[in-house]
Each structure stands twice: as structure tokens, then as C-alpha cells.
Design a protein around this motif. Structure first.
Motif, PDB file in Angstrom:
ATOM      1  N   TYR A   1       0.843  -1.178   0.000  1.00 14.99           N
ATOM      2  CA  TYR A   1       0.000   0.000   0.000  1.00 14.99           C
ATOM      3  C   TYR A   1       0.891   1.245   0.000  1.00 14.99           C
ATOM      4  N   SER A   2       0.289   2.368  -0.380  1.00  9.29           N
ATOM      5  CA  SER A   2       1.028   3.626  -0.464  1.00  9.29           C
ATOM      6  C   SER A   2       0.201   4.740   0.166  1.00  9.29           C
ATOM      7  N   THR A   3       0.856   5.627   0.867  1.00  6.08           N
ATOM      8  CA  THR A   3       0.191   6.790   1.464  1.00  6.08           C
ATOM      9  C   THR A   3       0.622   8.090   0.794  1.00  6.08           C
ATOM     10  N   ASP A   4       1.452   7.979  -0.259  1.00  4.87           N
ATOM     11  CA  ASP A   4       1.937   9.191  -0.930  1.00  4.87           C
ATOM     12  C   ASP A   4       1.751   9.090  -2.442  1.00  4.87           C
ATOM     13  N   ARG A   5       0.577   8.567  -2.835  1.00  4.37           N
ATOM     14  CA  ARG A   5       0.191   8.480  -4.248  1.00  4.37           C
ATOM     15  C   ARG A   5       1.160   7.643  -5.077  1.00  4.37           C
ATOM     16  N   GLY A   6       1.734   6.625  -4.454  1.00  2.93           N
ATOM     17  CA  GLY A   6       2.557   5.679  -5.198  1.00  2.93           C
ATOM     18  C   GLY A   6       4.034   5.983  -5.240  1.00  2.93           C
ATOM     19  N   ALA A   7       4.491   7.051  -4.588  1.00  3.83           N
ATOM     20  CA  ALA A   7       5.925   7.360  -4.582  1.00  3.83           C
ATOM     21  C   ALA A   7       6.704   6.291  -3.810  1.00  3.83           C
ATOM     22  N   THR A   8       6.147   5.834  -2.694  1.00  7.02           N
ATOM     23  CA  THR A   8       6.759   4.756  -1.910  1.00  7.02           C
ATOM     24  C   THR A   8       5.672   3.740  -1.559  1.00  7.02           C
ATOM     25  N   TRP A   9       6.116   2.508  -1.331  1.00  4.67           N
ATOM     26  CA  TRP A   9       5.177   1.427  -1.075  1.00  4.67           C
ATOM     27  C   TRP A   9       5.602   0.616   0.139  1.00  4.67           C
ATOM     28  N   VAL A  10       4.615   0.059   0.869  1.00  5.45           N
ATOM     29  CA  VAL A  10       4.836  -0.838   1.998  1.00  5.45           C
ATOM     30  C   VAL A  10       4.203  -2.179   1.659  1.00  5.45           C
ATOM     31  N   LEU A  11       4.915  -3.259   1.956  1.00  6.09           N
ATOM     32  CA  LEU A  11       4.470  -4.603   1.587  1.00  6.09           C
ATOM     33  C   LEU A  11       3.784  -5.284   2.762  1.00  6.09           C
ATOM     34  N   TRP A  12       2.625  -5.883   2.502  1.00  3.34           N
ATOM     35  CA  TRP A  12       1.955  -6.754   3.466  1.00  3.34           C
ATOM     36  C   TRP A  12       2.274  -8.201   3.110  1.00  3.34           C
ATOM     37  N   ASN A  13       2.710  -8.970   4.080  1.00  2.00           N
ATOM     38  CA  ASN A  13       2.972 -10.392   3.867  1.00  2.00           C
ATOM     39  C   ASN A  13       2.909 -11.108   5.221  1.00  2.00           C
ATOM     40  N   THR A  14       3.519 -12.283   5.304  1.00  4.04           N
ATOM     41  CA  THR A  14       3.455 -13.031   6.563  1.00  4.04           C
ATOM     42  C   THR A  14       4.106 -12.270   7.713  1.00  4.04           C
ATOM     43  N   GLU A  15       5.102 -11.432   7.422  1.00  4.04           N
ATOM     44  CA  GLU A  15       5.734 -10.640   8.477  1.00  4.04           C
ATOM     45  C   GLU A  15       4.781  -9.593   9.043  1.00  4.04           C
ATOM     46  N   SER A  16       3.755  -9.260   8.270  1.00  5.29           N
ATOM     47  CA  SER A  16       2.740  -8.312   8.743  1.00  5.29           C
ATOM     48  C   SER A  16       1.600  -9.015   9.470  1.00  5.29           C
ATOM     49  N   GLY A  17       1.629 -10.349   9.485  1.00  6.54           N
ATOM     50  CA  GLY A  17       0.595 -11.099  10.174  1.00  6.54           C
ATOM     51  C   GLY A  17      -0.359 -11.850   9.276  1.00  6.54           C
ATOM     52  N   LEU A  18      -0.212 -11.742   7.937  1.00  8.63           N
ATOM     53  CA  LEU A  18      -1.057 -12.519   7.036  1.00  8.63           C
ATOM     54  C   LEU A  18      -0.731 -14.009   7.167  1.00  8.63           C
ATOM     55  N   PRO A  19      -1.720 -14.892   7.023  1.00 10.33           N
ATOM     56  CA  PRO A  19      -1.442 -16.322   7.107  1.00 10.33           C
ATOM     57  C   PRO A  19      -0.440 -16.785   6.054  1.00 10.33           C
ATOM     58  N   CYS A  20      -0.442 -16.144   4.888  1.00 14.53           N
ATOM     59  CA  CYS A  20       0.474 -16.480   3.809  1.00 14.53           C
ATOM     60  C   CYS A  20       0.675 -15.241   2.947  1.00 14.53           C
ATOM     61  N   SER A  21       1.806 -15.191   2.250  1.00 15.93           N
ATOM     62  CA  SER A  21       2.094 -14.039   1.389  1.00 15.93           C
ATOM     63  C   SER A  21       1.413 -14.135   0.034  1.00 15.93           C
ATOM     64  N   ASN A  22       0.846 -15.312  -0.298  1.00 18.23           N
ATOM     65  CA  ASN A  22       0.144 -15.471  -1.574  1.00 18.23           C
ATOM     66  C   ASN A  22      -1.262 -14.901  -1.438  1.00 18.23           C
ATOM     67  N   VAL A  23      -1.484 -13.708  -1.943  1.00 17.59           N
ATOM     68  CA  VAL A  23      -2.778 -13.029  -1.834  1.00 17.59           C
ATOM     69  C   VAL A  23      -3.517 -13.156  -3.164  1.00 17.59           C
ATOM     70  N   SER A  24      -4.722 -13.735  -3.121  1.00 11.52           N
ATOM     71  CA  SER A  24      -5.493 -13.944  -4.349  1.00 11.52           C
ATOM     72  C   SER A  24      -6.638 -12.950  -4.503  1.00 11.52           C
ATOM     73  N   ALA A  25      -7.053 -12.283  -3.418  1.00 16.76           N
ATOM     74  CA  ALA A  25      -8.147 -11.318  -3.496  1.00 16.76           C
ATOM     75  C   ALA A  25      -7.990 -10.306  -2.373  1.00 16.76           C
ATOM     76  N   PHE A  26      -8.518  -9.096  -2.619  1.00 17.25           N
ATOM     77  CA  PHE A  26      -8.328  -8.011  -1.676  1.00 17.25           C
ATOM     78  C   PHE A  26      -9.506  -7.051  -1.772  1.00 17.25           C
ATOM     79  N   TYR A  27      -9.937  -6.511  -0.636  1.00 16.61           N
ATOM     80  CA  TYR A  27     -11.047  -5.551  -0.626  1.00 16.61           C
ATOM     81  C   TYR A  27     -10.930  -4.667   0.609  1.00 16.61           C
ATOM     82  N   SER A  28     -11.290  -3.411   0.444  1.00 22.76           N
ATOM     83  CA  SER A  28     -11.290  -2.471   1.553  1.00 22.76           C
ATOM     84  C   SER A  28     -12.605  -1.719   1.564  1.00 22.76           C
ATOM     85  N   GLY A  29     -13.275  -1.708   2.712  1.00 21.79           N
ATOM     86  CA  GLY A  29     -14.539  -1.000   2.817  1.00 21.79           C
ATOM     87  C   GLY A  29     -15.040  -0.987   4.242  1.00 21.79           C
ATOM     88  N   GLY A  30     -15.730   0.071   4.615  1.00 21.74           N
ATOM     89  CA  GLY A  30     -16.285   0.152   5.958  1.00 21.74           C
ATOM     90  C   GLY A  30     -15.243   0.225   7.047  1.00 21.74           C
TER      91      GLY A  30
END
Length: 207
Positions: A1-30
Motif C-alpha cells: 500500500y502507499s500513502t503518498d500516491r505511489g511514490a513509496t510502497w509498503v508490503l503486506w505479507n506473513t511478516e505483517s501477520g497474514l497467514p500467507c504471502s500469496n494473496v489472491s483477493a483483496f477488498y477495503s470497505g467500511g
């Protein structure tokens, strides 16, 4: 994800607490972020992708909670494991109705939905007979092999859900209970062919 319109990016993966780094779908709402992940295992000597179900984060991905679809949790079969990859997640928050819809499509695992932000889930069927395909080890039909879903909110009175399957495209309509003609006791029906110009009207009166 990026907080500066794509200039820099942060990666979510198992180190961030995801069960696995293979992400097949994503949604943000509410205010909640959803991710579907898959891990790989050797099954009969073949490297196979196994669904981990869905996980959510309420703190912008700093920590993740995995939904328990097993017997100790939601007790909904065929969300985890092989041929259950979750390819899409969609949702819509209706503040006026107090509903926080989330849907996801699990290939050969069905279409699942929640109206309370993911606290409780149920499988959604195209027709009652489809439920038998999720009782026991039965090969699902093409119409029960799901790939994609998209919420359509352009209809003011109802929520429409479009779902893509191996058997075609389907549309589900979610209307408020007060808008459904579900009552079998309708003693009065009236027509007016001269109302509002070229428009014909029909009224139903019931319990």
C-alpha cells in the motif's frame, strides 16, 4: 500500500501477520481491510494451492485476524483447502440500513456473504437444489464454480450482486424485507390504467 500516491510502497505479507504471502483477493470497505490468501503443499507429490480463507485488519494492515470457518468457528465447509481459492472479495456499507455487506467467491467452495462486516457468514445459493452440492463430497456444477463478484449500488432501493462463474454470469438482488412481496396473504389487488399519464399502476394490499 502507499500513502503518498505511489511514490513509496509498503508490503503486506506473513511478516505483517497474514497467514500467507500469496494473496489472491483483496477488498477495503467500511474501515476494514480484507485479504484472501493461499499456501502451497505437496499433495500426492504435486505442489497444490490450498485456500487459507479470508483475513481482516482494522488497523490498516498492522495486524490481521483470520476467520475460522472450521467447526470451532463458523462451521462452514469447503472454504479452506484445495480447489477453494478465493478469487474475489466485494462489499458495501449501508449506514442507513445498518448493514455492512461483504461477499467472497471460493472456487468450488461457493459464494459466501456477511451482512454484519464479517462477524457471521452464510453460503448463498442460486437455487435451493444447489445446496446439495455442498453436502458431502459432490463435484460442484459449473454454476457453482465461482470466480468473481461485484456489488452494484446504482439501484436506490436494492443491492445488486453480480457473480461470475464457470457456467455464466448471475445477478442476485438483495432488497429490504419491507420491499419484498413474500407474504402469501394478499386479499386486495387494484389496477389503475389512467394514472400518471402513460404509466399503469398496480397495488397489492396484504398483511
Amino acid at each position: 500500500y502507499s500513502t503518498d500516491r505511489g511514490a513509496t510502497w509498503v508490503l503486506w505479507n506473513t511478516e505483517s501477520g497474514l497467514p500467507c504471502s500469496n494473496v489472491s483477493a483483496f477488498y477495503s470497505g467500511g474501515g476494514r481491510i480484507w485479504a484472501a490468501t493461499n499456501h502451497s503443499e505437496l499433495v500426492r507429490g504435486i505442489l497444490t494451492s490450498l485456500s487459507d480463507g479470508v483475513s481482516f485488519s482494522d488497523d490498516d494492515g498492522q495486524t490481521w485476524t483470520q476467520i475460522d470457518f472450521g467447526e470451532s468457528g463458523q462451521s462452514i465447509q469447503y472454504v479452506w483447502g484445495g480447489d477453494r481459492t478465493i478469487y474475489d472479495i466485494a462489499g458495501h456499507t449501508d449506514v442507513l440500513q445498518g448493514e455492512d455487506w461483504v461477499f467472497f467467491t471460493a472456487f468450488a467452495g461457493g459464494l459466501l456473504g456477511s451482512r454484519d462486516g464479517g462477524e457471521t457468514w452464510q453460503r448463498i445459493y442460486r437455487q435451493p437444489s444447489d445446496s446439495f452440492q455442498f453436502q458431502g463430497n459432490v463435484q460442484p456444477s459449473l454454476g457453482n464454480r465461482f470466480f468473481s463478484c461485484q456489488v452494484d449500488t446504482t439501484h436506490a432501493d436494492s443491492l445488486f450482486l453480480w457473480v461470475g462463474t464457470a457456467g455464466g454470469l448471475y445477478q442476485y438482488v438483495f432488497a429490504a424485507a419491507r420491499d419484498k412481496l413474500f407474504n402469501k396473504y394478499i386479499p386486495n389487488i387494484a389496477f389503475c390504467n389512467s394514472c400518471a399519464g402513460d404509466t399503469s399502476w398496480i397495488w397489492f394490499g396484504g398483511d
